[in-house]
Each structure stands twice: as C-alpha cells, then as structure tokens.
Design a protein around this motif. Structure first.
Motif, mmCIF file in Angstrom:
data_model
loop_
_atom_site.group_PDB
_atom_site.id
_atom_site.type_symbol
_atom_site.label_atom_id
_atom_site.label_comp_id
_atom_site.label_asym_id
_atom_site.label_seq_id
_atom_site.Cartn_x
_atom_site.Cartn_y
_atom_site.Cartn_z
ATOM 1 N N ALA A 63 20.155 13.744 -18.075
ATOM 2 C CA ALA A 63 21.166 12.745 -17.739
ATOM 3 C C ALA A 63 20.880 12.158 -16.364
ATOM 4 O O ALA A 63 20.468 12.871 -15.447
ATOM 5 N N ASP A 64 21.087 10.864 -16.230
ATOM 6 C CA ASP A 64 20.864 10.185 -14.955
ATOM 7 C C ASP A 64 22.035 10.362 -13.997
ATOM 8 O O ASP A 64 21.876 10.233 -12.793
ATOM 9 N N ASN A 65 23.210 10.648 -14.542
ATOM 10 C CA ASN A 65 24.429 10.726 -13.746
ATOM 11 C C ASN A 65 25.189 11.983 -14.146
ATOM 12 O O ASN A 65 25.392 12.234 -15.334
ATOM 13 N N TYR B 171 22.490 17.433 -16.606
ATOM 14 C CA TYR B 171 22.163 16.922 -15.283
ATOM 15 C C TYR B 171 21.832 18.111 -14.400
ATOM 16 O O TYR B 171 22.613 19.055 -14.302
ATOM 17 N N SER C 70 23.065 16.417 -23.271
ATOM 18 C CA SER C 70 22.655 15.818 -21.997
ATOM 19 C C SER C 70 22.964 16.779 -20.852
ATOM 20 O O SER C 70 24.060 17.312 -20.750
ATOM 21 N N ARG D 128 18.913 10.890 -26.501
ATOM 22 C CA ARG D 128 20.093 11.763 -26.398
ATOM 23 C C ARG D 128 20.575 12.249 -27.768
ATOM 24 O O ARG D 128 21.091 13.359 -27.904
#
Length: 118
Positions: free
Chosen positions: A80-82, A34, A32, A68
């Motif tokens: 990744a969202d965060n 970001y 993942s 993922r």
C-alpha cells in the motif's frame, strides 16, 4: 440524545486494527499492507515485523502482488502507498527480539504462506 449514545458507544469500542501483544497471528495477514519504518509511529501499527534474510527462520513467506485483487490468501501482500488505505500497517524493526513475527520475501507465488508446523 441518540447521537450522544452512539458517540459514547463509539468512544468505548476498541480500535478496529488494534491487537493485544502476543496474540498476533501472521497466518491471517493478507491484502494491502503498509510497512512503517518511523519508530515514533510504532504504537499505531497493527504489529511489528522483522524481515528475515533466511527463509528457514521466517514465520511467514510473503509474495508481493502487483494487483490488490490477487492478494487474497495468507502471505500474498499488496504494498500500500498510504497507511490510511491499507488493510494492515506493520512496523518494520531491525531487532528480531522486538518483532511479533518474521517474514521472508519469496519470488514464487505458490510458496507463499505460513511456515509448516510439522
């Protein structure tokens, strides 16, 4: 006393996601990821990446996974969202000379990975 010593050791330990400049190996990045676009948070990122429009000049070909669990090899990234839950946080720059490495997004999973050195 034990908690004091443990706290002191944690204070001296380097951050888990920090890497010295110039030693970043893009061939080891998967999972993942970001992507950070805020310049004020650049120093807290694992590395700096440039999105290359041409596959020929990219150091890493990236395939974006929808699950993922399947992002388990080089070049397979799950967005990744965060940033707190990502394996890697990378700052995206528009200046190629300021990047640690360049990536190019591809549409075929089997072509993902590092550029051949042959």
């Amino acid at each position: 006393m034990l908690s004091f010593l443990l706290s002191w050791l944690l204070l001296l330990a380097p951050p888990a996601k920090a890497a010295p400049r110039g030693s970043l190996d893009p061939c080891k990045i998967f999972g993942s990821v970001y992507l950070e676009y805020d310049p004020s948070r650049r120093n807290s990122c694992f590395g700096t990446v440039y999105v290359e429009p041409e596959e020929t000049f990219a150091d890493l070909r990236v395939f974006v996974e929808s699950n993922r669990l399947f992002a388990d090899k080089t070049g397979l990234w799950y967005p990744a969202d965060n940033r707190e839950f990502a394996d890697y946080t990378l700052y995206v720059t528009t200046d190629r000379s300021r990047a640690d490495f360049a990536i190019h997004y591809i549409k075929v999973r089997s072509f993902a990975g590092c550029r051949s050195t042959n």
